[in-house]
Design an enzyme around this catalytic site. Structure first.
Site, PDB file in Angstrom:
ATOM      1  N   ASP A  60       0.856  -1.184   0.000  1.00 50.64           N
ATOM      2  CA  ASP A  60       0.000   0.000   0.000  1.00 50.64           C
ATOM      3  C   ASP A  60       0.892   1.233   0.000  1.00 50.64           C
ATOM      4  O   ASP A  60       1.999   1.194   0.526  1.00 50.64           O
ATOM      5  CB  ASP A  60      -0.922   0.009   1.235  1.00 50.64           C
ATOM      6  CG  ASP A  60      -2.207   0.788   0.992  1.00 50.64           C
ATOM      7  OD1 ASP A  60      -3.287   0.159   0.925  1.00 50.64           O
ATOM      8  OD2 ASP A  60      -2.131   2.039   0.855  1.00 50.64           O
ATOM      9  N   ASP A  69       4.188   2.467  -4.287  1.00 50.16           N
ATOM     10  CA  ASP A  69       3.179   3.101  -5.132  1.00 50.16           C
ATOM     11  C   ASP A  69       3.053   2.266  -6.400  1.00 50.16           C
ATOM     12  O   ASP A  69       4.048   2.066  -7.104  1.00 50.16           O
ATOM     13  CB  ASP A  69       3.629   4.526  -5.464  1.00 50.16           C
ATOM     14  CG  ASP A  69       2.552   5.310  -6.195  1.00 50.16           C
ATOM     15  OD1 ASP A  69       1.757   4.693  -6.941  1.00 50.16           O
ATOM     16  OD2 ASP A  69       2.498   6.537  -6.010  1.00 50.16           O
ATOM     17  N   VAL A  70       1.861   1.792  -6.692  1.00 49.04           N
ATOM     18  CA  VAL A  70       1.702   0.894  -7.853  1.00 49.04           C
ATOM     19  C   VAL A  70       1.997   1.592  -9.173  1.00 49.04           C
ATOM     20  O   VAL A  70       2.171   0.929 -10.196  1.00 49.04           O
ATOM     21  CB  VAL A  70       0.299   0.225  -7.899  1.00 49.04           C
ATOM     22  CG1 VAL A  70       0.073  -0.676  -6.700  1.00 49.04           C
ATOM     23  CG2 VAL A  70      -0.816   1.262  -8.055  1.00 49.04           C
ATOM     24  N   ASN A 115      -5.557  -5.123  -6.326  1.00 50.66           N
ATOM     25  CA  ASN A 115      -6.775  -4.509  -5.792  1.00 50.66           C
ATOM     26  C   ASN A 115      -6.720  -2.981  -5.769  1.00 50.66           C
ATOM     27  O   ASN A 115      -7.746  -2.320  -5.911  1.00 50.66           O
ATOM     28  CB  ASN A 115      -7.006  -5.054  -4.379  1.00 50.66           C
ATOM     29  CG  ASN A 115      -8.004  -4.239  -3.583  1.00 50.66           C
ATOM     30  OD1 ASN A 115      -9.209  -4.419  -3.721  1.00 50.66           O
ATOM     31  ND2 ASN A 115      -7.512  -3.313  -2.758  1.00 50.66           N
ATOM     32  N   LYS A 134     -10.717  -0.072 -15.977  1.00 48.36           N
ATOM     33  CA  LYS A 134     -11.176  -1.405 -15.553  1.00 48.36           C
ATOM     34  C   LYS A 134     -11.388  -2.321 -16.760  1.00 48.36           C
ATOM     35  O   LYS A 134     -11.092  -3.517 -16.698  1.00 48.36           O
ATOM     36  CB  LYS A 134     -12.456  -1.283 -14.722  1.00 48.36           C
ATOM     37  CG  LYS A 134     -12.249  -0.608 -13.360  1.00 48.36           C
ATOM     38  CD  LYS A 134     -11.251  -1.359 -12.503  1.00 48.36           C
ATOM     39  CE  LYS A 134     -11.214  -0.860 -11.073  1.00 48.36           C
ATOM     40  NZ  LYS A 134     -10.218  -1.583 -10.251  1.00 48.36           N
ATOM     41  N   TYR A 139     -12.288   5.663 -14.961  1.00 46.25           N
ATOM     42  CA  TYR A 139     -12.306   4.452 -14.116  1.00 46.25           C
ATOM     43  C   TYR A 139     -12.807   3.260 -14.934  1.00 46.25           C
ATOM     44  O   TYR A 139     -12.221   2.173 -14.904  1.00 46.25           O
ATOM     45  CB  TYR A 139     -13.211   4.728 -12.917  1.00 46.25           C
ATOM     46  CG  TYR A 139     -13.392   3.598 -11.937  1.00 46.25           C
ATOM     47  CD1 TYR A 139     -12.393   3.263 -11.025  1.00 46.25           C
ATOM     48  CD2 TYR A 139     -14.596   2.891 -11.885  1.00 46.25           C
ATOM     49  CE1 TYR A 139     -12.584   2.239 -10.104  1.00 46.25           C
ATOM     50  CE2 TYR A 139     -14.797   1.881 -10.969  1.00 46.25           C
ATOM     51  CZ  TYR A 139     -13.783   1.551 -10.077  1.00 46.25           C
ATOM     52  OH  TYR A 139     -13.980   0.538  -9.170  1.00 46.25           O
TER      53      TYR A 139
HETATM   54  N1  LIG Z   1     -15.915  -0.565  -3.155  1.00 47.07           N
HETATM   55  C1  LIG Z   1     -16.697  -0.865  -4.155  1.00 47.07           C
HETATM   56  O1  LIG Z   1     -17.894  -0.710  -4.086  1.00 47.07           O
HETATM   57  C2  LIG Z   1     -16.095  -1.410  -5.422  1.00 47.07           C
HETATM   58  C3  LIG Z   1     -16.943  -1.766  -6.477  1.00 47.07           C
HETATM   59  C4  LIG Z   1     -16.365  -2.261  -7.639  1.00 47.07           C
HETATM   60  C5  LIG Z   1     -14.988  -2.422  -7.711  1.00 47.07           C
HETATM   61  N2  LIG Z   1     -14.191  -2.045  -6.653  1.00 47.07           N
HETATM   62  C6  LIG Z   1     -12.759  -2.219  -6.782  1.00 47.07           C
HETATM   63  O2  LIG Z   1     -12.297  -2.884  -5.632  1.00 47.07           O
HETATM   64  C7  LIG Z   1     -10.978  -2.485  -5.325  1.00 47.07           C
HETATM   65  C8  LIG Z   1     -10.896  -2.010  -3.902  1.00 47.07           C
HETATM   66  O3  LIG Z   1     -11.740  -0.933  -3.695  1.00 47.07           O
HETATM   67  P1  LIG Z   1     -12.074  -0.381  -2.248  1.00 47.07           P
HETATM   68  O4  LIG Z   1     -13.011   0.709  -2.411  1.00 47.07           O
HETATM   69  O5  LIG Z   1     -12.468  -1.473  -1.350  1.00 47.07           O
HETATM   70  O6  LIG Z   1     -10.706   0.230  -1.809  1.00 47.07           O
HETATM   71  P2  LIG Z   1      -9.773  -0.245  -0.626  1.00 47.07           P
HETATM   72  O7  LIG Z   1     -10.463  -0.016   0.677  1.00 47.07           O
HETATM   73  O8  LIG Z   1      -9.286  -1.576  -0.971  1.00 47.07           O
HETATM   74  O9  LIG Z   1      -8.663   0.871  -0.677  1.00 47.07           O
HETATM   75  C9  LIG Z   1      -7.789   1.048  -1.740  1.00 47.07           C
HETATM   76  C10 LIG Z   1      -6.393   1.013  -1.179  1.00 47.07           C
HETATM   77  O10 LIG Z   1      -5.498   1.271  -2.240  1.00 47.07           O
HETATM   78  C11 LIG Z   1      -4.460   2.081  -1.769  1.00 47.07           C
HETATM   79  N3  LIG Z   1      -3.893   2.781  -2.905  1.00 47.07           N
HETATM   80  C12 LIG Z   1      -4.496   3.742  -3.639  1.00 47.07           C
HETATM   81  N4  LIG Z   1      -3.645   4.171  -4.588  1.00 47.07           N
HETATM   82  C13 LIG Z   1      -2.509   3.448  -4.448  1.00 47.07           C
HETATM   83  C14 LIG Z   1      -1.265   3.457  -5.129  1.00 47.07           C
HETATM   84  N5  LIG Z   1      -1.028   4.299  -6.134  1.00 47.07           N
HETATM   85  N6  LIG Z   1      -0.301   2.592  -4.740  1.00 47.07           N
HETATM   86  C15 LIG Z   1      -0.526   1.747  -3.701  1.00 47.07           C
HETATM   87  N7  LIG Z   1      -1.672   1.731  -3.006  1.00 47.07           N
HETATM   88  C16 LIG Z   1      -2.655   2.573  -3.381  1.00 47.07           C
HETATM   89  C17 LIG Z   1      -5.105   3.001  -0.741  1.00 47.07           C
HETATM   90  O11 LIG Z   1      -4.169   3.505   0.192  1.00 47.07           O
HETATM   91  C18 LIG Z   1      -6.115   2.068  -0.098  1.00 47.07           C
HETATM   92  O12 LIG Z   1      -5.582   1.436   1.057  1.00 47.07           O
HETATM   93  C19 LIG Z   1     -10.627  -1.434  -6.354  1.00 47.07           C
HETATM   94  O13 LIG Z   1      -9.933  -2.045  -7.429  1.00 47.07           O
HETATM   95  C20 LIG Z   1     -11.971  -0.945  -6.804  1.00 47.07           C
HETATM   96  O14 LIG Z   1     -11.919  -0.372  -8.098  1.00 47.07           O
HETATM   97  C21 LIG Z   1     -14.719  -1.548  -5.518  1.00 47.07           C
END
Ligand SMILES: NC(=O)c1ccc[n+]([C@@H]2O[C@H](COP(=O)([O-])OP(=O)(O)OC[C@H]3O[C@@H](n4cnc5c(N)ncnc54)[C@H](O)[C@@H]3O)[C@@H](O)[C@H]2O)c1
Length: 275
Positions: free
Chosen positions: A50, A76-77, A103, A172, A168
């Site tokens: 992260d 950082d990804v 993720n 995706k 986004y």
């Molecule tokens: N939450 C939803 O409803 C939902 C719906 C569809 C898809 N998704 C997908 O699920 C995944 C997780 O979503 P989420 O909302 O649970 O987020 P999450 O709670 O998993 O948080 C994202 C994490 O990514 C980290 N991050 C962000 N940019 C970064 C970078 N450049 N390098 C390293 N770390 C980084 C952040 O610090 C955070 O801890 C994502 O791919 C999202 O697109 C989520």
């Protein structure tokens, strides 16, 4: 924090996983944190990657509290060198790498195709698509050395439906194409690559709009029940396990059937609050 029921502590024994965006905070955890926790609770050793040390440490603390094994790797990804370094640290810590969960993502605020901010478009695509590419490239040598493994890419139903998600959605959709291409390129290395498409789940990212929207989200699925980040973490667990040994290049929507119906068909459920 309470684990969901039916956790088998040895299901993922011997697996070493990286979960990008595995950080979390508070009681309302996102997909990355719940995934890291559930993999660890089932016996995997987990490297939390992260860009936020605080968020990574928070999830690692929860895992330690459950008696699981996790380390935090700040990276950082969008930065290929930091992804390579993180993978090396995970392999140093645990001796191998078998599993990668891509993720980490941001929704961003890129606006529409007509008048959106191009710098923001580039940023969203950099994190959400190039981030998957960089982490995967960094991990492939270690996965090959392990004799194969599983890469699980987290997309979104926004990748397959017009939802006004702009950059986004584009990122995706790219993740899904990258999944198939990587699966072909590395199938003979024993590496499986699959995509999970989370639907309208109740999560920190998906909680906008207040209680009325939350209720509509629930009713918009065929099941009429609310999805949460643990539902996604279970699907990741399956792809991380050898139970899915003959499944690659596929897309699994975890969305209560939302994307397999139409608004008209669902009208009887969504038009009123009666279930
Ligand atoms: N939450 C939803 O409803 C939902 C719906 C569809 C898809 N998704 C997908 O699920 C995944 C997780 O979503 P989420 O909302 O649970 O987020 P999450 O709670 O998993 O948080 C994202 C994490 O990514 C980290 N991050 C962000 N940019 C970064 C970078 N450049 N390098 C390293 N770390 C980084 C952040 O610090 C955070 O801890 C994502 O791919 C999202 O697109 C989520």
């Amino acid at each position: 924090m309470e684990l969901p029921p039916n956790v088998h502590a040895q299901r993922l024994a011997g697996k070493v996983a990286i979960v990008t965006g595995g950080g979390g905070e508070g009681e309302f955890l996102g997909l990355g944190a719940t995934t890291a926790i559930l993999l660890a609770a089932q016996g995997a050793k987990v490297g939390i990657l992260d860009h936020s040390k605080e968020r990574g440490d928070y999830t690692a603390g929860l895992i330690a509290g459950l008696g699981g094994e996790a380390t935090v790797h700040v990276a950082d990804v969008t930065d290929p060198a930091s992804c390579v370094a993180a993978v090396e640290r995970v392999v140093d810590a645990y001796g191998s790498l078998t599993t990668v969960v891509n993720n980490a993502a941001i929704v961003g605020n890129a606006g529409t195709i007509a008048d959106g901010d191009l710098a923001e478009w580039a940023k969203v695509i950099d994190v959400d698509l190039y981030g998957v590419l960089h982490v995967t490239r960094a991990a492939l040598p270690a996965l090959c050395r392990a004799g194969g493994g599983s890469i699980i890419n987290i997309s979104s139903i926004a990748g397959i439906r017009g939802m006004g998600a702009s950059a986004y959605a584009v990122a995706k959709g790219g993740v899904q194409a990258l999944t198939r291409d990587t699966a072909l390129a590395h199938g003979r290395d024993g590496i499986r690559v699959n995509t999970i498409l989370p639907g309208h789940i109740h999560s920190p990212m998906g909680s906008l709009g207040g209680e009325s929207v939350r209720d509509l989200r629930r009713r918009s699925g065929m099941l009429g029940t609310e999805g949460n980040p643990w539902d996604i973490a279970w699907a990741v667990s399956f792809f991380a396990s050898d139970e899915s040994r003959w499944i690659t290049a596929t897309e699994l929507a975890v969305d209560a059937g939302t994307t397999q119906t139409t608004p008209l068909s669902m009208h009887r459920y969504t038009a009123s609050t009666d279930d």
